[in-house]
Design an enzyme around this catalytic site. Structure first.
Site, PDB file in Angstrom:
ATOM      1  N   GLY A   9       0.823  -1.190   0.000  1.00 57.97           N
ATOM      2  CA  GLY A   9       0.000   0.000   0.000  1.00 57.97           C
ATOM      3  C   GLY A   9       0.866   1.253   0.000  1.00 57.97           C
ATOM      4  O   GLY A   9       0.377   2.364   0.007  1.00 57.97           O
ATOM      5  N   ASN A  10       2.180   1.056  -0.050  1.00 52.53           N
ATOM      6  CA  ASN A  10       3.124   2.156   0.070  1.00 52.53           C
ATOM      7  C   ASN A  10       3.243   2.907  -1.268  1.00 52.53           C
ATOM      8  O   ASN A  10       3.718   2.370  -2.262  1.00 52.53           O
ATOM      9  CB  ASN A  10       4.470   1.547   0.499  1.00 52.53           C
ATOM     10  CG  ASN A  10       5.554   2.576   0.640  1.00 52.53           C
ATOM     11  OD1 ASN A  10       5.693   3.463  -0.200  1.00 52.53           O
ATOM     12  ND2 ASN A  10       6.325   2.455   1.709  1.00 52.53           N
ATOM     13  N   GLY A  12       5.138   5.298  -2.321  1.00 52.02           N
ATOM     14  CA  GLY A  12       6.501   5.465  -2.825  1.00 52.02           C
ATOM     15  C   GLY A  12       6.969   4.221  -3.568  1.00 52.02           C
ATOM     16  O   GLY A  12       7.539   4.292  -4.658  1.00 52.02           O
ATOM     17  N   ASP A  67       9.423  -8.210   0.102  1.00 49.29           N
ATOM     18  CA  ASP A  67       9.668  -8.199   1.540  1.00 49.29           C
ATOM     19  C   ASP A  67      11.115  -7.782   1.713  1.00 49.29           C
ATOM     20  O   ASP A  67      11.994  -8.212   0.956  1.00 49.29           O
ATOM     21  CB  ASP A  67       9.411  -9.575   2.150  1.00 49.29           C
ATOM     22  CG  ASP A  67       9.243  -9.464   3.665  1.00 49.29           C
ATOM     23  OD1 ASP A  67       8.500  -8.576   4.116  1.00 49.29           O
ATOM     24  OD2 ASP A  67       9.862 -10.249   4.401  1.00 49.29           O
ATOM     25  N   TYR A 154      15.835   2.401   8.662  1.00 44.23           N
ATOM     26  CA  TYR A 154      17.185   2.400   9.228  1.00 44.23           C
ATOM     27  C   TYR A 154      18.174   3.227   8.397  1.00 44.23           C
ATOM     28  O   TYR A 154      19.379   3.192   8.656  1.00 44.23           O
ATOM     29  CB  TYR A 154      17.698   0.947   9.346  1.00 44.23           C
ATOM     30  CG  TYR A 154      16.820   0.078  10.242  1.00 44.23           C
ATOM     31  CD1 TYR A 154      17.027   0.041  11.625  1.00 44.23           C
ATOM     32  CD2 TYR A 154      15.789  -0.681   9.707  1.00 44.23           C
ATOM     33  CE1 TYR A 154      16.213  -0.741  12.448  1.00 44.23           C
ATOM     34  CE2 TYR A 154      14.972  -1.472  10.521  1.00 44.23           C
ATOM     35  CZ  TYR A 154      15.199  -1.488  11.886  1.00 44.23           C
ATOM     36  OH  TYR A 154      14.393  -2.255  12.700  1.00 44.23           O
ATOM     37  N   ASP A 155      17.689   3.959   7.392  1.00 46.20           N
ATOM     38  CA  ASP A 155      18.594   4.733   6.525  1.00 46.20           C
ATOM     39  C   ASP A 155      19.555   5.654   7.301  1.00 46.20           C
ATOM     40  O   ASP A 155      20.719   5.780   6.919  1.00 46.20           O
ATOM     41  CB  ASP A 155      17.800   5.557   5.504  1.00 46.20           C
ATOM     42  CG  ASP A 155      17.316   4.705   4.335  1.00 46.20           C
ATOM     43  OD1 ASP A 155      18.016   3.731   3.984  1.00 46.20           O
ATOM     44  OD2 ASP A 155      16.253   5.004   3.784  1.00 46.20           O
ATOM     45  N   HIS A 180      19.016  -2.293  -2.346  1.00 50.34           N
ATOM     46  CA  HIS A 180      18.490  -3.649  -2.431  1.00 50.34           C
ATOM     47  C   HIS A 180      17.191  -3.684  -3.234  1.00 50.34           C
ATOM     48  O   HIS A 180      16.982  -4.551  -4.057  1.00 50.34           O
ATOM     49  CB  HIS A 180      18.278  -4.181  -1.004  1.00 50.34           C
ATOM     50  CG  HIS A 180      17.510  -3.238  -0.113  1.00 50.34           C
ATOM     51  ND1 HIS A 180      17.804  -1.897  -0.030  1.00 50.34           N
ATOM     52  CD2 HIS A 180      16.423  -3.419   0.701  1.00 50.34           C
ATOM     53  CE1 HIS A 180      16.967  -1.306   0.806  1.00 50.34           C
ATOM     54  NE2 HIS A 180      16.114  -2.202   1.263  1.00 50.34           N
TER      55      HIS A 180
END
Ligand code: IMP
Length: 195
Positions: A9-10, A12, A67, A154-155, A180
């Site tokens: 649903g993201n 971006g 994922d 975690y960027d 990734h």
């Protein structure tokens, strides 16, 4: 190419995937009111397949799911498949990142290696026995303190050696080239073309 449902649903991610796959017929599962399944797998591959199968079954369309997460060597692979809920269900990106920094306290620089993993899968239909599976890996290091405002998750604590900065200090374009997710998507795109 016919329509494909995307088990995410993201917004971006949807834009990124449409751009790299050059397909405007990739429809978010929210358009079909798909209920997200529980991610019960212990690997990224299992969870991506669970999500794609659920979307495909519900929509009766081919499906793409991804994922992803962070794998830290000093923590035996944690946070891994629970990256999004490392500090507990409903935890924010900030909670997760702070927990990781606490867990890494006292770990010397040379033992702070880590990588982001993204698995993307394509199922032609819900019972497809031969899903296309693409995996991207981005090597880095866990920093001692956060830096940068871009990205998410975690960027701010993921050190990118080639650019000598945190992933959250990279522009979105550079991150897409290295990440990734970008890698996995480009591999998936190649395989979809030769379908
Ligand atoms: P999901 O694949 O959207 O469920 O993401 C899993 C979790 O892994 C996210 O909530 C982030 O915590 C982490 N993650 C995955 N990809 C990235 C990334 O590119 N940058 C920072 N964190 C990430």
């Amino acid at each position: 190419m016919s329509s494909i449902v995307l088990a995410s649903g993201n917004a971006g991610k949807i834009r990124e995937i449409q751009a790299i796959l050059q397909n405007d017929n990739i429809l978010p599962q929210s358009q079909f009111n798909v209920v997200e399944p529980e991610e019960t797998g212990s690997t990224f591959v299992e969870n991506a397949i669970i999500k794609a199968r659920n979307a495909s079954q519900h929509c009766q369309l081919p499906a793409i799911a991804d994922d992803s997460g962070l794998v830290v060597d000093a923590l035996q692979g944690a946070p891994g498949v629970i990256s999004a809920r490392y500090a507990g269900v409903g935890a924010s990106d900030q909670d997760n990142l702070q927990k990781l920094l606490r867990d890494m306290q006292g770990v010397p620089d040379e033992q702070r290696s880590a990588r982001f993993i993204c698995v993307m899968v394509y199922l032609r239909h819900a019972d497809d026995p031969t899903p296309i599976i693409a995996q991207g890996v981005w090597e880095g290091r866990i920093m001692q303190a956060p830096a940068g405002d871009n990205g998410f998750g975690y960027d701010p604590i993921f050190w990118v050696d080639d650019y000598q900065c945190a992933s959250a200090q990279l522009s979105p374009d550079i991150k897409n080239q290295l990440s990734h997710r970008g890698q996995a998507l480009r591999i998936l795109a190649e395989h979809l073309v030769v379908q």
